[in-house]
Design an enzyme around this catalytic site. Structure first.
Site, PDB file in Angstrom:
ATOM      1  CD  GLU A 108      -3.179  -1.156   1.956  1.00 53.69           C
ATOM      2  OE1 GLU A 108      -3.247  -0.319   2.851  1.00 53.69           O
ATOM      3  OE2 GLU A 108      -4.084  -1.996   1.716  1.00 53.69           O
ATOM      4  CD  GLU A 114      -3.496  -6.202   2.747  1.00 49.85           C
ATOM      5  OE1 GLU A 114      -4.406  -5.505   3.240  1.00 49.85           O
ATOM      6  OE2 GLU A 114      -2.287  -5.968   2.901  1.00 49.85           O
TER       7      GLU A 114
HETATM    8  O1  AHR Z   1      -5.180  -6.303   6.625  1.00 50.84           O
HETATM    9  C1  AHR Z   1      -5.129  -5.188   7.463  1.00 50.84           C
HETATM   10  C2  AHR Z   1      -4.475  -3.994   6.791  1.00 50.84           C
HETATM   11  O2  AHR Z   1      -5.259  -3.576   5.705  1.00 50.84           O
HETATM   12  C3  AHR Z   1      -3.126  -4.235   6.176  1.00 50.84           C
HETATM   13  O3  AHR Z   1      -2.095  -4.131   7.095  1.00 50.84           O
HETATM   14  C4  AHR Z   1      -3.029  -3.154   5.152  1.00 50.84           C
HETATM   15  O4  AHR Z   1      -2.227  -3.502   4.054  1.00 50.84           O
HETATM   16  C5  AHR Z   1      -4.472  -2.902   4.753  1.00 50.84           C
HETATM   17  O5  AHR Z   1      -4.790  -1.566   4.762  1.00 50.84           O
END
Ligand code: AHR
Length: 520
Positions: free
Chosen positions: A200, A323
């Site tokens: 991110e 994710e």
């Molecule tokens: O999964 C939780 C968080 O969500 C992670 O650390 C981040 O990459 C995302 O914003």
């Protein structure tokens, strides 16, 4: 009536009324062309994610080598190892997430008493003692028979730090880092293939612009060498958030194709970032909204892929959704920084529809990681001291693991609507594949909260001699497993179908998932 009796009477009445109001609607025919497969569904689509966040690592995976109460192997819970091996977990991403861009890997090697402590600034401000580091993670992946996916620190790390980490875990010969690894007790390198270059970068990874990150990526990638290339190093650039198409456009434009193997994408199903709602107590509108967000994954993949097609028409560069999952308020009374939430049939619906979407886009989506494996967000496992339970999401991932490395089959269907007030969503989600043994697996989810769907599945291009299936269903979409009732939601044999030649007619109850195995 006493209050407890009144409540159970009302609950029973509600379930009864729900069951008599459940209607059955025909949803037409799903046609599956069993002889027309082209692309393989990578098993890595079924990957997981483990961050130093809340109780994912500590208490979830790892309880310490000296723990005499919770059975473990080298400190890793044996119940977790068994459950994840059953799932056929193909890969595991670590150490973050946002944590990755604060993590300096050299803090997590060598004798444990000498490892420095740090503060986990993103997640609850707790002290991280670094007792779970590179060796513990990579050895655990060996126990799980999963490929490791290391997420490197770009936000607060250095190019040299990453180059050293690669040398430490992958170099076979004599070198300063390989020698250090051997001094720390590991002779053979682990040969780590998957490497994330930051996380991110547009947010917790450094709040960079796409142009700035593209340049930084090029610099990092230049020094990510794998001398023998025996690991087949695979470099994954920090990708877009949901519909940030500009991020993908700039990365594809500014990073030469030869320098990158995949772009990441993160997409969470959340009602409203400021008002997420409870994980287990929600109404029809909240259910509908979450399903809408989950189904949006299809459009996101299509649009990011269209941009990638312009620069990479041969689809050499993959989209890695590293994710994804549902995100709600934490359970009452738990640390807000630990992101601990329950997991209901609603999450089973997110998992079933999302995995169907990934399967159907396997020409571009070659890896994905559910966030996160244990005790965090849409977890497949929850733990409480020595107790462990498997969530409805776990059961979906297990039912779907038949698609791993199988040939995707083209499916066509005229969908019918799941109506909620004035709004509609497609009621059914489907994907199909053929495994090495010629067995066709068809996964179908009916996300409608009220109506049973009757559907015909017609297989073309193969004779059908037998079919069997499994179903995940429950009385209420809020149903979930607890430590007192760990098996409230679990799959059972699916019997509501009739086969006639190559056609199978089935009844799909509201919010249910069915996986059929069809043999020739
Ligand atoms: O999964 C939780 C968080 O969500 C992670 O650390 C981040 O990459 C995302 O914003």
């Amino acid at each position: 009536m006493r209050p407890a009796k009144t409540i159970s009477f009302i609950a029973l009445l509600f379930v009864f009324l729900q069951s008599i109001s459940a209607q059955s609607t025909s949803c037409g025919t799903i046609v599956i062309n069993a002889d027309q497969g082209r692309d393989t569904i990578s098993r890595h689509i079924y990957g997981h994610f483990s961050e130093h966040l809340g109780r994912c690592i500590y208490g979830g995976f790892y309880v310490g080598e000296d723990n005499k109460v919770i059975p473990n192997k080298n400190g890793v819970r044996t119940d977790v190892i068994e459950a994840l091996r059953e799932l056929k977990i193909p890969n595991l991403r670590w150490p973050g997430g946002c944590f990755a861009d604060t993590y300096h890997w050299k803090d997590g090697i060598g004798p444990k008493p000498e490892r420095p402590t740090i503060v986990n600034t993103w997640w609850g401000g707790v002290t991280e003692d670094n007792s779970f580091g590179t060796h513990e993670f990579l050895n655990m992946c060996e126990l799980l028979e999963a490929e490791p996916y290391l997420s490197a620190n770009v936000g607060s790390g250095t190019v040299q730090e990453l180059a050293d980490w690669i040398q430490y875990v992958n170099h076979e010969g004599i070198s300063p880092m390989a020698n250090l690894r051997k001094e720390n007790g590991r002779e053979k390198p682990w040969q780590v293939k998957f490497w994330g270059v930051g996380n991110e970068a547009w947010g917790c990874g450094g709040n960079m612009t796409a142009e700035y990150y593209a340049n930084i990526y090029r610099q990092y990638a230049t020094f990510m060498s794998d001398w023998t290339n025996s690991s087949g190093m695979y470099r994954i650039a920090s990708g877009a958030s949901s519909n940030d198409y500009n991020w993908t456009e700039v990365l594809m434009r500014d990073i030469p194709n030869r320098m990158v193997d995949a772009l990441a994408l993160h997409h969470y199903s959340v009602i409203d970032w400021n008002k997420k709602g409870s994980a287990s107590q929600f109404d029809e509108q909240q259910y509908f909204t979450i399903m809408k967000r989950a189904l949006n994954m299809d459009e996101l993949i299509q649009r990011h892929s269209t941009i990638m097609d312009k620069y990479d028409p041969e689809k050499k560069i993959a989209l890695v959704v590293d994710e994804w999952g549902g995100w709600y308020d934490v359970e009452p009374g738990t640390n807000p920084g630990f992101l601990y939430q329950q997991n209901t049939m609603r999450d089973a619906m997110i998992a079933a529809t999302t995995l169907n979407i990934f399967n159907n886009h396997c020409d571009r989506v070659r890896m994905a990681n559910l966030a996160q494996t244990i005790n965090v967000l849409q977890a497949v496992i929850l733990t409480n001291e020595e107790k462990m339970l498997l969530t409805p999401t776990y059961h979906v991932m297990k039912m779907y693991n038949v698609h791993q490395d199988a040939l995707l089959l083209p499916v066509s269907l005229v969908n019918c609507d799941y109506r909620s007030g004035e709004q509609t969503l497609p009621a059914l989600s489907v994907s199909a594949s053929k495994d090495n043994g010629g067995v066709v697996h068809i996964s179908i989810a009916n996300i409608d909260s009220k109506e049973t769907r009757t559907v015909s599945v017609e297989l073309r291009g193969m004779p059908v001699t037998a079919a069997e299936g499994q179903i995940l269903r429950s009385g209420s979409v809020q149903d979930h497993n607890t430590f007192d009732q760990p098996d409230k939601v679990k799959p059972s044999e699916f019997r509501q179908f009739k086969r006639s030649g190559n056609t199978i007619e089935l009844d799909l109850p509201p919010f249910s998932v069915v996986v059929l195995a069809v043999k020739s």
